[in-house]
Scaffold this motif. Structure first.
Motif, mmCIF file in Angstrom:
data_model
loop_
_atom_site.group_PDB
_atom_site.id
_atom_site.type_symbol
_atom_site.label_atom_id
_atom_site.label_comp_id
_atom_site.label_asym_id
_atom_site.label_seq_id
_atom_site.Cartn_x
_atom_site.Cartn_y
_atom_site.Cartn_z
ATOM 1 N N ALA A 14 8.552 11.548 -40.656
ATOM 2 C CA ALA A 14 8.785 12.812 -39.955
ATOM 3 C C ALA A 14 7.522 13.669 -39.963
ATOM 4 O O ALA A 14 7.170 14.302 -38.956
ATOM 5 C CB ALA A 14 9.940 13.563 -40.605
ATOM 6 N N PHE A 15 6.828 13.680 -41.091
ATOM 7 C CA PHE A 15 5.570 14.415 -41.190
ATOM 8 C C PHE A 15 4.548 13.854 -40.204
ATOM 9 O O PHE A 15 3.866 14.608 -39.495
ATOM 10 C CB PHE A 15 5.024 14.335 -42.609
ATOM 11 C CG PHE A 15 3.632 14.883 -42.763
ATOM 12 C CD1 PHE A 15 3.409 16.244 -42.838
ATOM 13 C CD2 PHE A 15 2.532 14.025 -42.813
ATOM 14 C CE1 PHE A 15 2.118 16.759 -42.964
ATOM 15 C CE2 PHE A 15 1.248 14.522 -42.940
ATOM 16 C CZ PHE A 15 1.038 15.891 -43.014
ATOM 17 N N GLY A 16 4.434 12.523 -40.163
ATOM 18 C CA GLY A 16 3.496 11.884 -39.241
ATOM 19 C C GLY A 16 3.838 12.171 -37.792
ATOM 20 O O GLY A 16 2.951 12.393 -36.963
ATOM 21 N N THR A 17 5.139 12.172 -37.486
ATOM 22 C CA THR A 17 5.577 12.456 -36.118
ATOM 23 C C THR A 17 5.196 13.867 -35.695
ATOM 24 O O THR A 17 4.747 14.106 -34.568
ATOM 25 C CB THR A 17 7.100 12.273 -35.995
ATOM 26 O OG1 THR A 17 7.451 10.920 -36.347
ATOM 27 C CG2 THR A 17 7.570 12.547 -34.568
ATOM 28 N N ARG A 18 5.361 14.820 -36.600
ATOM 29 C CA ARG A 18 4.979 16.202 -36.301
ATOM 30 C C ARG A 18 3.471 16.321 -36.083
ATOM 31 O O ARG A 18 3.015 17.098 -35.232
ATOM 32 C CB ARG A 18 5.409 17.132 -37.434
ATOM 33 C CG ARG A 18 6.905 17.409 -37.468
ATOM 34 C CD ARG A 18 7.220 18.623 -38.329
ATOM 35 N NE ARG A 18 6.786 18.437 -39.709
ATOM 36 C CZ ARG A 18 7.531 17.919 -40.667
ATOM 37 N NH1 ARG A 18 8.764 17.499 -40.383
ATOM 38 N NH2 ARG A 18 7.079 17.804 -41.902
ATOM 39 N N LYS A 19 2.690 15.550 -36.833
ATOM 40 C CA LYS A 19 1.232 15.626 -36.717
ATOM 41 C C LYS A 19 0.726 15.153 -35.360
ATOM 42 O O LYS A 19 -0.297 15.643 -34.860
ATOM 43 C CB LYS A 19 0.578 14.791 -37.828
ATOM 44 C CG LYS A 19 0.775 15.344 -39.228
ATOM 45 C CD LYS A 19 -0.051 16.584 -39.481
ATOM 46 C CE LYS A 19 -1.524 16.237 -39.641
ATOM 47 N NZ LYS A 19 -2.334 17.428 -39.984
#
Length: 201
Positions: A14-19
């Motif tokens: 999820a963090f990577g997707t937001r980035k």
């Protein structure tokens, strides 16, 4: 422990997707599909190791180098999820741990190695990233298996088999990573020339 890895894996993805939200280009989307399909096919080939475990090409470093670490992690996670949910490979209960090992430890670990070494030698960086990524993932999986009730108090033995076996087979992962990066680069260059040629015409 299964639930813990599911939560941890979802959190990192999820963090990577937001980035990367709003930054993925059409060309990256095309490469994502090609790389993901190629990794899926390659992962279907397994080599047995002592102790009832096996090894296979994972492609985490390949995905990270070609797509970037965040998109690469999503690519490998998708492959692992489809294999578990559709083909029963790896099992649903172990899905969180498998995503953690292959899509997070391997992708981000391999990319970190690549970034450091690429400042000195690009080819060496790709090869070392391929080898280190699968060895790190195997080390992570070995610790998880060794601590599980199924293997009792065999932590050292399991870690030795997993990490040691994959360190040897990692040579193959390294060479396949190098080959994959070059093939993708060639495809991308040819596709770019084709698009430019069409625009000119």
């Amino acid at each position: 422990m299964a639930a813990l890895f599911i939560i941890a894996s979802i959190g990192v993805l999820a963090f990577g997707t937001r980035k990367i939200r709003g930054t993925v280009t059409p060309r990256q989307t095309q490469l994502f599909g090609m790389v993901t399909a190629s990794i899926f096919a390659a992962q279907m080939l397994n080599w047995p190791l002592p102790g009832g475990v096996s090894a296979h090409f994972v492609g985490g470093a390949l995905a990270a180098i070609v797509l970037g670490p965040h998109l690469g992690a999503l690519s490998v996670a998708l492959v692992v999820a489809v294999q578990a949910l559709v083909f029963g490979d790896g099992g649903v209960l172990a899905l969180g741990a498998n995503v953690w090992n292959m899509a997070i430890v391997q992708v981000y670990g391999g990319y970190a190695v690549y970034r450091v070494v690429s400042e000195y030698n690009e080819t060496g960086a790709i090869v070392l990233a391929g080898w280190a990524s699968i060895t790190l993932a195997a080390l992570s999986a070995g610790i998880q298996l060794g601590l599980s009730p199924a293997f009792g108090s065999e932590l050292i033995s399991v870690v030795t088999v997993m990490a040691g076996g994959h360190a040897v087979l990692g040579v193959g992962e390294a060479l396949l990573t190098l080959l994959g990066v070059h093939l993708v680069a060639r495809f991308d260059a040819a596709d770019a020339e084709s698009v430019e040629g069409g625009v000119v015409a």
